[in-house]
Motif scaffolding. Structure first.
Motif, PDB file in Angstrom:
ATOM      1  N   PRO A 186      25.499  -1.056  -8.132  1.00 58.40           N
ATOM      2  CA  PRO A 186      26.137  -2.505  -8.073  1.00 58.40           C
ATOM      3  C   PRO A 186      26.965  -2.544  -7.027  1.00 58.40           C
ATOM      4  O   PRO A 186      27.308  -3.441  -6.215  1.00 58.40           O
ATOM      5  N   ASP A 187      27.991  -1.486  -6.705  1.00 55.73           N
ATOM      6  CA  ASP A 187      29.073  -1.509  -5.506  1.00 55.73           C
ATOM      7  C   ASP A 187      28.955  -0.359  -4.801  1.00 55.73           C
ATOM      8  O   ASP A 187      29.962  -0.070  -3.917  1.00 55.73           O
ATOM      9  N   ALA A 188      27.803   0.350  -4.816  1.00 61.43           N
ATOM     10  CA  ALA A 188      27.730   1.660  -3.680  1.00 61.43           C
ATOM     11  C   ALA A 188      26.309   1.837  -3.544  1.00 61.43           C
ATOM     12  O   ALA A 188      25.183   1.424  -4.230  1.00 61.43           O
ATOM     13  N   SER A 189      25.831   2.912  -2.483  1.00 64.95           N
ATOM     14  CA  SER A 189      24.666   3.225  -2.662  1.00 64.95           C
ATOM     15  C   SER A 189      24.701   4.831  -2.538  1.00 64.95           C
ATOM     16  O   SER A 189      25.842   5.454  -2.186  1.00 64.95           O
ATOM     17  N   LEU A 190      23.656   5.615  -2.942  1.00 62.96           N
ATOM     18  CA  LEU A 190      23.617   7.002  -3.249  1.00 62.96           C
ATOM     19  C   LEU A 190      22.635   7.478  -2.379  1.00 62.96           C
ATOM     20  O   LEU A 190      21.106   7.103  -2.861  1.00 62.96           O
ATOM     21  N   LEU A 191      22.504   7.986  -1.343  1.00 64.03           N
ATOM     22  CA  LEU A 191      21.567   8.491  -0.435  1.00 64.03           C
ATOM     23  C   LEU A 191      21.259   9.882  -0.665  1.00 64.03           C
ATOM     24  O   LEU A 191      22.162  10.735  -0.749  1.00 64.03           O
TER      25      LEU A 191
END
Length: 306
Positions: A142-147
């Motif tokens: 919802p408030d971030a990305s995980l790459l």
């Protein structure tokens, strides 16, 4: 006193006042006491509910009380979920339990307070915590990305932010074989866990994204995991598999796991739950999903996590 294995079998409309949890060598059980002082006893099944006592004056091993404490903590959580589900179904309210130790770790008593139902009980009243998987890349939160290129310090910082957003306990490291690091947090009644691995360049980066949610109401916020518009933990397992096959993906089933090798995706079904007559009932939905970078030599996902 009645002895029932199903918390939902109680007489409609009884208002709980106290809950007592006790552990004995023959197993753990809990007793619900309503406002009229009527008691209901319920057995508890699962790992850690029974133990053997040593002969004579054999001392307890040093790790024993910690094991009992961990079991009691898990059972208090289970009881809280069962009781609040029951009061919502019967009375339209939630039940909060304030626990205190009577004889730590094997005897606990909880005072029950009723409150208005959680908005997440009603469709559309509360936003879920949506994880959108992007195979080969990672996931959007919802408030971030995980790459998968994210370095370990940023992975753990993102997970800590999730715990703060969901008002749950902060993540703590736990060893998982095959990974350089592993941490997880509660999301509603689900769990988001991340694992890191050390690359050939010596840098530790995100290696696996794992989401799990058991059957029943998913808590608040409800954890949802989506890929290509498919709700992996909400649609029935058969429909999820059929949709991926329609999209042209190779699907490999082994036991209770389904693997999509080209995506680095694995889905898990729960252990069958035995019924009163001894028959096993298999939950229709997947309860665990793992995404790793697609690779022939990637470590296999671990579905049993502490």
């Amino acid at each position: 006193m009645r002895d029932e294995g199903d918390v939902g079998a109680a007489v409609y409309g009884r208002v709980p006042a106290r809950v007592v949890l006790r552990g004995e060598p023959g197993g753990w059980h809990y007793v619900i006491v309503d406002k009229a002082s009527t008691e209901e006893r319920h057995g508890l099944a699962g790992p850690g509910v029974r133990w053997r006592t040593g002969g004579g004056n054999d001392p307890e091993p040093p790790w024993w009380r910690r094991r009992l404490a961990d079991a009691a903590e898990a059972m208090r959580e289970t009881i809280a979920w069962r009781l609040t589900d029951r009061t919502f179904a019967e009375l339209g309210v939630e039940a909060d339990i304030a626990w205190f130790a009577v004889d730590d770790p094997v005897s606990w008593e909880g005072l029950v307070t009723l409150r208005d139902p959680d908005p997440a009980r009603f469709p559309g009243r509360a936003a879920p915590f949506l994880i959108t998987l992007e195979p080969g890349r990672g996931a959007l939160l919802p408030d971030a990305s995980l790459l998968f290129s994210t370095r370990a310090p940023d992975v753990w910082a993102t997970l800590a932010a999730v715990a703060e957003r969901c008002a749950t306990a902060p993540p703590t490291p736990s060893p998982v074989c095959g990974w350089a690091g592993h941490q997880g947090v509660r999301v509603g009644r689900g769990r988001l866990a991340l694992s890191t691995e050390r690359g050939a360049d010596g840098v530790e980066r995100l290696g696996e994204i794992f989401g799990a949610r058991g059957p029943g109401w998913g808590g608040s916020p409800e954890l949802r995991v989506r890929l290509d518009g498919i709700d992996l933990l909400d649609e029935t397992a058969a429909d999820v598999v059929a949709l991926f096959r329609e999209l042209g993906h190779e699907v490999v089933r082994r036991g209770r796991t389904v693997r999509l090798p080209a995506l680095g995706l694995m889905l898990s079904e729960p252990e069958p739950e035995p019924t009163a007559d001894g028959d096993a009932v298999l939950e229709e939905r997947f309860t665990g999903v793992s995404l790793q970078p697609p690779s022939d030599d990637a470590p296999a996902p671990r579905w049993a996590r502490g």
